[in-house]
Design a protein around this motif. Structure first.
Motif, mmCIF file in Angstrom:
data_model
loop_
_atom_site.group_PDB
_atom_site.id
_atom_site.type_symbol
_atom_site.label_atom_id
_atom_site.label_comp_id
_atom_site.label_asym_id
_atom_site.label_seq_id
_atom_site.Cartn_x
_atom_site.Cartn_y
_atom_site.Cartn_z
ATOM 1 N N ARG A 6 1.525 4.211 -3.321
ATOM 2 C CA ARG A 6 1.403 5.501 -3.152
ATOM 3 C C ARG A 6 2.660 6.438 -2.896
ATOM 4 O O ARG A 6 2.518 7.665 -2.544
ATOM 5 C CB ARG A 6 0.451 5.694 -2.009
ATOM 6 N N ASP A 7 3.675 5.909 -3.147
ATOM 7 C CA ASP A 7 5.105 6.364 -2.982
ATOM 8 C C ASP A 7 5.034 7.175 -1.748
ATOM 9 O O ASP A 7 5.880 8.190 -1.298
ATOM 10 C CB ASP A 7 5.075 7.585 -4.187
ATOM 11 N N LEU A 8 4.779 6.329 -0.451
ATOM 12 C CA LEU A 8 4.943 6.882 0.620
ATOM 13 C C LEU A 8 6.042 6.158 1.408
ATOM 14 O O LEU A 8 6.348 4.903 0.897
ATOM 15 C CB LEU A 8 3.590 6.555 1.582
ATOM 16 N N TYR A 16 0.846 -1.269 -0.142
ATOM 17 C CA TYR A 16 -0.027 0.071 0.224
ATOM 18 C C TYR A 16 0.918 1.352 0.070
ATOM 19 O O TYR A 16 0.625 2.163 -0.657
ATOM 20 C CB TYR A 16 -0.786 0.008 1.344
#
Length: 163
Positions: free
Chosen positions: A151-153, A147
């Motif tokens: 989302r490039d988190l 996840y």
């Protein structure tokens, strides 16, 4: 040894001097400001009112020439490969692991710190190597990690990771 130098525009230097130290490492040649002031190539030259050139002394120049010729030899390159590997290891110890400062006082405690740091560096390097049989596969990322990645988190560092 010549006591003058000629610039690309044909001007001849008037000031040639060895620097007055015990073992001079460079010779200074200076072109007068009057010569440089009327030069048509002035815009392509140095920005100051006059031009100074620095040359190594004859002895140092001959030593540099010999060393550069030696560096073309295959044996020299083979020996330097070993040296560069050792220098890389020392640089990693001093800069990557704060090897210039010790936490403890005294030679014995400092020695223990250096040995333990060297062990940690070796373990770290070994952990980055692929196994010989190649059968090891890292765990697949968890759903939460997927996840975050989608989302490039950034993945948070957990307290158990020790960071």
């Amino acid at each position: 040894m010549s006591t003058s130098a000629r610039c690309p525009n044909g001007q001849v230097s008037g000031n040639w001097q060895d620097l007055p130290v015990a073992e001079p490492t460079k010779v200074t040649v200076r072109f007068d400001a009057r010569q440089c002031g009327r030069c048509p190539e002035r815009a392509k030259c140095t920005p100051g009112p006059f031009r100074s050139l620095y040359f190594p002394t004859r002895r140092l120049h001959e030593l540099q020439t010999k060393n550069r010729a030696d560096q073309q030899d295959a044996n020299w390159r083979r020996l330097y490969e070993r040296r560069s590997g050792a220098e890389g290891t020392i640089e990693e110890f001093t800069d990557g692991h704060r090897g210039r400062r010790c936490r403890y006082r005294g030679l014995a405690k400092t020695h223990v710190q250096h040995v333990l740091t060297a062990l940690a560096i070796n373990v770290e390097r070994l952990s980055l190597q692929e196994p010989a049989d190649g059968s090891y596969r890292p765990r697949p990322p968890t759903a939460f990690q997927q996840y975050l990645d989608a989302r490039d988190l950034p993945r948070p560092l957990w307290w158990r990771q020790g960071k």
